[in-house]
Design a protein around this motif. Structure first.
Motif, PDB file in Angstrom:
ATOM      1  N   ASN A  96       0.802  -1.219   0.000  1.00 46.23           N
ATOM      2  CA  ASN A  96       0.000   0.000   0.000  1.00 46.23           C
ATOM      3  C   ASN A  96       0.839   1.275   0.000  1.00 46.23           C
ATOM      4  N   GLU A 122      -0.079  -4.007  -7.588  1.00 45.35           N
ATOM      5  CA  GLU A 122      -1.503  -4.362  -7.611  1.00 45.35           C
ATOM      6  C   GLU A 122      -1.694  -5.866  -7.720  1.00 45.35           C
ATOM      7  N   ASP A 160      -5.293  -1.635  -1.073  1.00 46.70           N
ATOM      8  CA  ASP A 160      -6.598  -1.120  -0.651  1.00 46.70           C
ATOM      9  C   ASP A 160      -6.941   0.073  -1.537  1.00 46.70           C
ATOM     10  N   PHE A 161      -7.735  -0.175  -2.576  1.00 46.07           N
ATOM     11  CA  PHE A 161      -8.039   0.882  -3.540  1.00 46.07           C
ATOM     12  C   PHE A 161      -8.937   1.968  -2.939  1.00 46.07           C
ATOM     13  N   ASP A 162      -9.769   1.599  -1.973  1.00 44.18           N
ATOM     14  CA  ASP A 162     -10.595   2.610  -1.310  1.00 44.18           C
ATOM     15  C   ASP A 162      -9.726   3.625  -0.573  1.00 44.18           C
ATOM     16  N   ALA A 163      -8.670   3.141   0.057  1.00 40.95           N
ATOM     17  CA  ALA A 163      -7.762   4.035   0.772  1.00 40.95           C
ATOM     18  C   ALA A 163      -6.999   4.920  -0.203  1.00 40.95           C
ATOM     19  N   ASN A 215      -8.066   6.165  -2.948  1.00 41.06           N
ATOM     20  CA  ASN A 215      -8.943   7.192  -3.497  1.00 41.06           C
ATOM     21  C   ASN A 215      -9.415   8.214  -2.469  1.00 41.06           C
ATOM     22  N   ASN A 216      -9.005   8.043  -1.221  1.00 37.07           N
ATOM     23  CA  ASN A 216      -9.406   8.972  -0.168  1.00 37.07           C
ATOM     24  C   ASN A 216      -8.335  10.034   0.051  1.00 37.07           C
TER      25      ASN A 216
END
Length: 216
Positions: free
Chosen positions: A160, A204, A210-213, A215-216
């Motif tokens: 990550n 990847e 963690d793709f959600d992280a 994009n934040n």
């Protein structure tokens, strides 16, 4: 006769008055334009994108084309990337339990070994001073990986942290490749673009990102 004298006096007064008005307007216009020329244009010329460190040297001429502050910042960032990503790749080889993590570590080592050689050549040719240690943030990421309590935790942090860093630098590489007028810098950016995309892909492929992280 008296009437003629009065007429000439009135005409002369009008001429003087008109001259004073024109002079005042000219002074006002100059007062408006001077600050724009002194401050507006120079500020626009030296403005840099957020996150770019201006070394104060401006744009200098080289045999490879003009070298801007943005170019030099990019060259230094390539060097900085290797200073923490090479050790990260080596640690992935040593501590990783997944084949995909070991593969990602191998790609990091190979890619940044090449980029480090290239950026050292660019630095010497263009007279750009290069860092020799990771910056504070990068050292913090290395410490986070070093202090991971287990292989699984290390692998998660590794995937990550590296993926997030590569995602941010990818857009910078593209910008430099598109805008730089310096042939050595463009060549470095062209190769860096390929290597960064490769690193993004193998990170990847670990399945740990963690793709959600991101994009934040």
């Amino acid at each position: 006769m008296r009437s003629a004298i009065v007429s000439r006096s009135i005409a002369s007064g009008r001429t003087i008055g008109t001259g004073l008005i024109i002079g005042a307007l000219a002074m006002t216009l100059a007062a408006i334009l001077v600050p724009v020329q002194l401050f507006g244009e120079s500020s626009a010329a030296t403005s840099l994108p957020p996150g770019v460190i201006d070394d104060g040297k401006g744009t200098v001429s080289t045999q490879y084309g003009p070298l801007t502050a943005l170019d030099r910042d990019f060259v230094r960032k390539v060097k900085l990337a290797g200073l923490w990503e090479l050790p990260s790749g080596r640690e992935a080889q040593e501590r990783g339990t997944r084949d995909s993590v070991k593969t990602a570590g191998e790609h990091l080592i190979e890619g940044h070994t090449e980029l480090d050689r290239r950026v050292n050549e660019v630095g010497r040719a263009l007279g750009v001073d290069l860092p020799s240690q990771p910056n504070e943030q990068q050292q913090g990421w290395l410490n986070e990986m070093n202090n991971a309590s287990s292989s699984a935790e290390f692998e998660r942090v590794f995937a990550n942290r590296l993926r997030a860093a590569h995602g941010k630098v990818f857009s910078l590489v593209a910008q430099i490749r598109a805008q730089s007028e310096n042939s050595m810098v463009r060549s470095l950016a062209t190769r860096a673009n390929t290597i960064v995309l490769d690193h993004i892909t193998v990170l990847e492929n670990t399945g740990l990102v963690d793709f959600d992280a991101l994009n934040n």
